[in-house]
Design an enzyme around this catalytic site. Structure first.
Site, mmCIF file in Angstrom:
data_model
loop_
_atom_site.group_PDB
_atom_site.id
_atom_site.type_symbol
_atom_site.label_atom_id
_atom_site.label_comp_id
_atom_site.label_asym_id
_atom_site.label_seq_id
_atom_site.Cartn_x
_atom_site.Cartn_y
_atom_site.Cartn_z
ATOM 1 N N ASP A 80 50.287 37.677 72.082
ATOM 2 C CA ASP A 80 50.227 38.495 73.295
ATOM 3 C C ASP A 80 51.565 38.505 74.037
ATOM 4 O O ASP A 80 51.623 38.329 75.249
ATOM 5 C CB ASP A 80 49.104 38.037 74.228
ATOM 6 C CG ASP A 80 48.692 39.154 75.186
ATOM 7 O OD1 ASP A 80 49.243 40.267 75.090
ATOM 8 O OD2 ASP A 80 47.825 38.905 76.044
ATOM 9 N N HIS A 97 49.389 43.225 75.595
ATOM 10 C CA HIS A 97 48.308 44.093 76.068
ATOM 11 C C HIS A 97 48.696 44.901 77.302
ATOM 12 O O HIS A 97 48.007 45.859 77.649
ATOM 13 C CB HIS A 97 47.029 43.274 76.326
ATOM 14 C CG HIS A 97 47.031 42.503 77.612
ATOM 15 N ND1 HIS A 97 47.400 41.181 77.691
ATOM 16 C CD2 HIS A 97 46.694 42.873 78.875
ATOM 17 C CE1 HIS A 97 47.287 40.757 78.938
ATOM 18 N NE2 HIS A 97 46.850 41.772 79.682
ATOM 19 N N GLY A 100 46.803 42.475 86.867
ATOM 20 C CA GLY A 100 48.182 42.814 87.230
ATOM 21 C C GLY A 100 49.115 41.625 87.100
ATOM 22 O O GLY A 100 50.325 41.794 86.996
ATOM 23 N N ASN A 101 48.565 40.398 87.105
ATOM 24 C CA ASN A 101 49.383 39.200 86.894
ATOM 25 C C ASN A 101 49.814 39.051 85.435
ATOM 26 O O ASN A 101 50.762 38.311 85.137
ATOM 27 C CB ASN A 101 48.635 37.931 87.304
ATOM 28 C CG ASN A 101 48.782 37.589 88.769
ATOM 29 O OD1 ASN A 101 47.813 37.590 89.521
ATOM 30 N ND2 ASN A 101 50.006 37.300 89.193
ATOM 31 N N SER A 102 49.132 39.730 84.532
ATOM 32 C CA SER A 102 49.453 39.608 83.111
ATOM 33 C C SER A 102 50.912 39.940 82.840
ATOM 34 O O SER A 102 51.420 40.971 83.297
ATOM 35 C CB SER A 102 48.571 40.544 82.286
ATOM 36 O OG SER A 102 47.234 40.128 82.310
#
Length: 268
Positions: free
Chosen positions: A123, A93, A200-202
């Site tokens: 993901d 994503h 933003g940690n994704s």
């Protein structure tokens, strides 16, 4: 009387000198038994006897160099190198189906990256940058002593709020919760951690105390994750894709990821 006092004083001084000499000899002998190395107990052990005092050394010296800020369109996320020749892992994503992305390392170097493969069900996405000799992270091999357990402390490296490479910490809360983002309509086995995760940690790595990747951060629980009266009671819980799922994805696309440290640990 004066001569007698002088003789007594001389005897006392002699005894003191003998005691000092014996003490110095004892110290010299003890040092020789230790091999004369006064730093023998101060060597950093990156892989053996890892404790709270050395986790910071592992993260700083061996992990931060592989962490990345990932940019795709108007979105900013996280990622990390998994090989020295530029293969990068992030979330599906974060990059969606965009062909061109860019990544920035902790030193501020920006590289173009191309989307190689992406799996919305897990993901996970794979990028490739045209580079060589990069620091990279290794994965905790399945069935080894590096397995993850509920209650373990884990460390998260990412790019929250596009502030740069930042390290956080958390506790493993559950290893088998089926969860997924509403916009993807997929549900998969997730690791739940008690940690402060922000947008933003994704795509950032979740590592254990030895510096091995044990998960891939992909989401945090928000109010929409719950229902009913508890809809506003979700705080401090985040989700990670298990490292085994990431390793399977990499294997499917022929990426020779590492399951042993890419750095040499100091020896005694």
């Amino acid at each position: 009387m004066t001569d007698r006092r002088l003789r007594r004083l001389s005897v006392v001084i002699t005894i003191i000198c003998v005691c000092i000499a014996v003490a110095l000899c004892g110290c010299s002998l003890f040092d020789s038994l230790l091999g004369g190395d006064t730093q023998v107990n101060n060597k950093v052990q990156y892989l053996d006897n890892v404790g709270n005092a050395t986790v910071g050394n592992i993260v700083a010296n061996n992990c931060l160099g592989a962490a990345l800020q990932v940019y795709s369109g108007n979105s900013a996320g996280s990622g990390f190198f998994v090989t020295a020749d530029g293969y990068i892992v992030t979330n599906h994503h974060v990059v969606s189906n965009k062909g061109e992305c860019s990544v920035r390392d902790g030193n501020g170097q920006t590289l173009k990256a191309t989307l190689v493969a992406s799996d919305p069900k897990r993901d996970v996405a794979l990028l490739k940058a045209d580079t060589q000799g990069k620091d990279y992270l290794y994965f905790a091999s399945s069935g080894s002593k590096e397995n993850l357990y509920v209650g373990d402390t884990v460390y998260i490296i990412g790019n929250p709020a596009d502030l740069g490479i930042i390290v956080g910490t958390g506790i493993v809360s559950n290893l088998s919760v089926y969860s997924g983002s509403d916009d993807r309509n997929y549900s998969f086995n997730s690791i739940i951690i008690n940690a402060s995760i922000n947008h933003g940690n994704s795509g950032g790595p979740m590592i254990n105390a030895k510096g091995a990747v044990v998960g891939l951060i992909y989401a945090r629980f928000e109010s929409s994750s719950a229902t009913g009266a508890q809809s506003n009671d979700i705080y401090g819980l985040a989700c990670a894709v298990p490292s085994t799922a990431v390793m399977a994805f990499l294997g499917e696309h022929g990426v020779a990821y590492a399951t042993t440290p890419p750095y040499q640990a100091p020896t005694e």
